[in-house]
Design an enzyme around this catalytic site. Structure first.
Site, PDB file in Angstrom:
ATOM      1  N   TYR A 319     -93.736 -39.656 -21.468  1.00 17.30           N
ATOM      2  CA  TYR A 319     -93.658 -38.243 -21.856  1.00 17.30           C
ATOM      3  C   TYR A 319     -94.949 -37.492 -21.514  1.00 17.30           C
ATOM      4  CZ  TYR A 319     -89.109 -38.960 -24.039  1.00 17.30           C
ATOM      5  OH  TYR A 319     -87.792 -39.240 -24.270  1.00 17.30           O
ATOM      6  N   GLN A 320     -95.729 -38.108 -20.615  1.00 19.59           N
ATOM      7  CA  GLN A 320     -96.761 -37.407 -19.867  1.00 19.59           C
ATOM      8  C   GLN A 320     -97.958 -36.889 -20.679  1.00 19.59           C
ATOM      9  OE1 GLN A 320     -92.983 -35.592 -18.144  1.00 19.59           O
ATOM     10  NE2 GLN A 320     -94.509 -34.958 -16.656  1.00 19.59           N
ATOM     11  N   TRP A 325     -91.254 -29.336 -27.886  1.00 25.52           N
ATOM     12  CA  TRP A 325     -91.063 -28.553 -29.111  1.00 25.52           C
ATOM     13  C   TRP A 325     -91.453 -29.373 -30.333  1.00 25.52           C
ATOM     14  CZ3 TRP A 325     -86.083 -28.679 -32.229  1.00 25.52           C
ATOM     15  CH2 TRP A 325     -85.408 -29.892 -32.062  1.00 25.52           C
ATOM     16  N   GLU A 467     -79.487 -33.372 -26.835  1.00 24.20           N
ATOM     17  CA  GLU A 467     -79.669 -33.321 -25.376  1.00 24.20           C
ATOM     18  C   GLU A 467     -78.529 -33.957 -24.584  1.00 24.20           C
ATOM     19  OE1 GLU A 467     -83.544 -35.156 -25.103  1.00 24.20           O
ATOM     20  OE2 GLU A 467     -84.460 -33.180 -24.932  1.00 24.20           O
ATOM     21  N   LYS A 574     -76.749 -36.934 -29.755  1.00 23.36           N
ATOM     22  CA  LYS A 574     -77.941 -37.764 -29.648  1.00 23.36           C
ATOM     23  C   LYS A 574     -78.785 -37.617 -30.914  1.00 23.36           C
ATOM     24  CE  LYS A 574     -82.113 -38.343 -26.899  1.00 23.36           C
ATOM     25  NZ  LYS A 574     -83.041 -37.695 -25.988  1.00 23.36           N
ATOM     26  N   GLN A 575     -78.955 -36.377 -31.336  1.00 22.90           N
ATOM     27  CA  GLN A 575     -79.864 -36.096 -32.444  1.00 22.90           C
ATOM     28  C   GLN A 575     -79.385 -34.859 -33.177  1.00 22.90           C
ATOM     29  OE1 GLN A 575     -82.670 -35.299 -29.087  1.00 22.90           O
ATOM     30  NE2 GLN A 575     -83.771 -34.109 -30.621  1.00 22.90           N
TER      31      GLN A 575
END
Ligand code: IFM
Length: 747
Positions: A319-320, A325, A467, A574-575
């Site tokens: 995740y860089q 968010w 997502e 998903k969430q």
């Protein structure tokens, strides 16, 4: 001793693991991470290299080495050390009496292990930490004890053979001797940034290798007599110090002993922890698990300059090292309640990246500020178009996180509004907030679609928090959140009419914004009391419980979402999505509606994002669904302790600490179980789980830290700060002096 998991216990504030296999290096390297908001040193051992996932990740070192993933770089390891006997590392011998620890209050990690050297027992202890007092410094102390006299070679040095997730960032690494130690310099692959690492230790025979510089020292141990060796690493980049080499040399030169550095760091940690110290009585495992999560949230948060909180902090490059968010919705609440200066710093980071957000909007034909889904230093979009791949065909998948997850802009706006409201920081609103909010509203106005035959504005082609469903219209979370931000922006503009600036809306724009605020479609509550997650969601196949959908997998690493994953044509989420809306806007819907939606959506949710459990725990706690709340809270608290979440999805490595969950765990205890809220003043409606006897919670109020002890029947102010605190409990106003209590009944 508190049992937390297999071979994993805690004593006091110390996490202890007594088992190790090389396979654990990836997860334990994250769980035992040392850090300080400037950098993170993975919890690997002194002899570890790339193959054992050794890595020191430094803030503000974004670099794109493979042409796809711009990520924070891992730097050269200045705490590399090894012990040789008969030309081989002693660590190649079987490990006995292994024990590793991490003190959550001080960030100090140790590893102790005994090795049998043909009858001689050698015990090696390493103790190290990332200094919280001087964030560029990482000290280590090695203690060797042998059962018989033995001659060994101690290697200490700098090693560039470190783990890097996506490509080699360190180019042209050069090694040298400097006064009092060794140094290594490298240029990152983008050629803009230079990193320098120094190591201080007494130098003996210097050995240069392609990827390392070492000092070899002959050591003769006498029986049962411990001998200690110190090693100090200093690191910086030209993004922090233009003359990085000089900075490293000067810092190393001025460096005191290990013990002095340790004392200074312990004191700095004490200050850091003070506002975040929550005590849960009655469930020691929950208490320590919450500490683990808070520790990781704290070390992931940059304080030295406005920089983002990475979704995996500094535990891994996945995740860089960039903000999602997560930062505004999951990490910020704990700072809003405990240390507002940090919340402000995070918002300043979003202000600093406003130009990146404006460029992104322009690039896609919109106006105003379209914040990056994955945001690094400049706010430029770092999210690649092809994030996951179809593991069945091997082809990349075009995910649209970067283009369609537009709620990111409104989440930033929401955080600005929440910070200003809670801390009445109107100066921030005037200097930064109004500009951010205006640009976000401008973006919304250019992004909505007016649908003439329905005489309303809609937000089409988006992706909500869930997502797995991309390219949906009128996602309830997105529409309500956008509407709230626009409405409150118009109010803020009205309140600050004297502020001037080119960013302010023209009269024409303002009329349009007012019209959108009036006529933006907000998915209604239907006859069953339900809010449809997005247009057409109720027509999709219903699978309850959602886990049943996994039977359709052809490969365990398959991506579940868009365009053809197993959940796409079903209601499986998903969430949290609609529940997500209640978590941040409980004021918009009554309890009956929230309960009906909770009952509908929860069984359809897979909770495959680490963001989901805390959201459910928070909403369920507020609704008084205590078993549900506690079940999800437990899950959240143990995600990283037990490694419950998948490390690879759709062929992409997404492992590491779940930083949003770490921060949100603190927030859920405060906002969910203690029922804390801010509504023109402090509100508290506690709902303690049965398993907890009490909860002691610090809160930063009116410029001072106050502490409250909450039992199942009373709330007591336990601090000594003079003056009374006004609290709304079950809609009744109470004024609590220091050291006084008030009874309450659960609402
Ligand atoms: O921001 C989240 C997203 O909601 C789910 N996938 C992971 C991201 C980073 O945590």
């Amino acid at each position: 001793m508190i049992q937390l998991g297999p071979h994993l216990t805690a004593e006091g504030t110390t996490l202890i693991k007594t088992h190790y296999t090389p396979k654990q290096a990836i997860n334990d390297g994250s769980l035992f991470l040392m850090g300080n908001g400037y950098l993170g040193m993975r919890g690997t051992f002194m002899e570890a290299k790339k193959d054992a996932y050794a890595g020191i990740i430094v803030s503000d070192t974004w670099d794109n080495a493979d042409g796809k993933w711009e990520e924070l770089s891992t730097v050269m390891n200045g705490l590399f050390a090894d012990i040789m006997w008969n030309d081989a590392s002693v660590f190649t011998r079987p490990w006995q009496d292994f024990k590793r620890t991490l003190d959550l209050k001080t960030g100090i990690a140790t590893r102790e292990v005994t090795l049998d050297l043909d009858g001689t027992q050698l015990t090696v202890k390493e103790e190290k930490f990332a200094s919280m007092a001087d964030r560029h410094t990482l000290p280590m102390k090695i203690t060797l004890t042998a059962s018989r006299a033995i001659d060994l070679t101690l290697i200490q040095g700098i090693d560039a053979d470190v783990w890097s997730l996506n490509g080699t960032h360190l180019k042209d690494v050069s090694f040298s001797e400097i006064p009092g130690g060794l140094a290594a310099e490298a240029t990152l692959s983008n050629a803009d940034t230079h990193v320098v690492v120094g190591m201080k230790a007494p130098l003996h025979t210097i050995v240069k290798k392609a990827h390392a510089i070492h000092s070899h020292r002959a050591v003769s141990l006498t029986p049962d007599t411990p001998v200690t060796f110190e090693q100090i690493m200093v690191v910086t980049s030209t993004n922090d110090h233009p003359n990085a080499s000089q900075f490293v040399q000067d810092t190393l030169h001025a460096c005191p002993s290990f013990d002095a550095l340790k004392e200074a760091s312990i004191q700095a940690w004490e200050t850091i922890w003070r506002p975040f110290n929550i005590t849960i009585e009655g469930a020691k495992d929950d208490h320590v698990a919450l500490m683990v999560n808070t520790y990781h949230a704290l070390i992931a948060t940059p304080r030295h300059k406005p920089l983002p909180i990475g979704a995996r902090g500094f535990s891994a490059q996945s995740y860089q090292g960039a903000a999602f968010w997560d930062q505004e919705i999951y990490n910020m609440p704990m700072y809003l309640y405990a240390e507002p200066e940090v919340a402000k710093n995070l918002l300043l980071y979003r202000y600093q990246t406003l130009s990146g957000a404006k460029e992104k909007a322009k690039k896609h034909g919109f106006e105003g500020a379209f914040y990056a889904w994955i945001s690094g230093k400049t706010g430029e979009e770092l999210c690649p178009d092809f994030f996951f791949k179809d593991v069945l065909s091997g082809r990349p998948i075009r995910n649209h996180f970067n283009l369609w997850q537009i709620h990111i802009s409104f989440d930033v706006g929401f955080a600005v509004l929440r910070y200003v409201e809670q801390h009445q920081d109107h100066e921030f609103m005037r200097d930064y907030g109004l500009e951010m909010l205006s640009e976000i509203s401008r973006f919304l106005a250019s992004r909505v679609a007016y649908i003439p035959h329905r005489e309303r504005y809609e937000i089409i082609r988006v992706q909500g928090p869930d997502e797995y469903h991309e390219n949906v219209d009128n996602n309830a979370f997105t529409n309500y959140q956008a509407h709230y931000v626009l409405k409150e922006t118009l109010r803020a503009l009205e309140q600050h009419r004297d502020v001037e600036g080119a960013f302010l809306p023209t009269a024409k724009e303002r009329t349009l914004w007012e019209d959108i605020a009036k006529r933006l479609y907000l998915p209604p509550v239907n006859a069953d009391g339900l809010i449809e997650q997005f247009d057409g969601y109720f027509d999709l196949e219903s699978i309850v419980p959602a886990e049943k959908v996994t039977e359709r997998l052809q490969d365990p690493e398959e991506y579940y979402g868009y365009p053809n994953g197993i959940t796409v044509f079903t209601q499986c989420l998903k969430q949290a999505d609609t529940i997500q809306l209640f978590s941040i806007h409980p004021e918009l819907f009554d309890e009956k509606v929230q309960k009906a939606n909770y009952a509908y959506y929860e069984p359809r949710t897979l909770h495959f994002s680490s963001l989901s459990p805390t959201t459910h725990a928070l909403v369920a706690a507020r609704l008084g669904l205590l078993d549900e709340a506690y079940k999800h809270m437990k899950k959240a608290l143990f995600i990283d302790l037990l490694n419950t979440n998948e490390a690879i999805s759709g062929g992409t490595f997404i492992g590491g600490m779940h930083t949003a969950n770490n921060g949100a765990s603190w927030a859920v205890v405060a906002e969910g179980f203690a029922g804390v809220a801010y509504d023109h003043g402090l509100v508290m409606n506690p709902h303690l789980p049965e398993a907890w006897e009490s909860l002691t919670l610090p809160l930063f109020l009116d410029g001072a830290l106050r502490t409250f002890k909450i039992t199942h029947t009373t709330i007591t102010r336990t601090d000594d700060t003079p003056g009374r605190v006004t609290i709304q409990i079950n809609q009744q106003t109470h004024h609590l002096e220091a050291q006084t209590s008030v009874p309450y009944t659960r609402s």
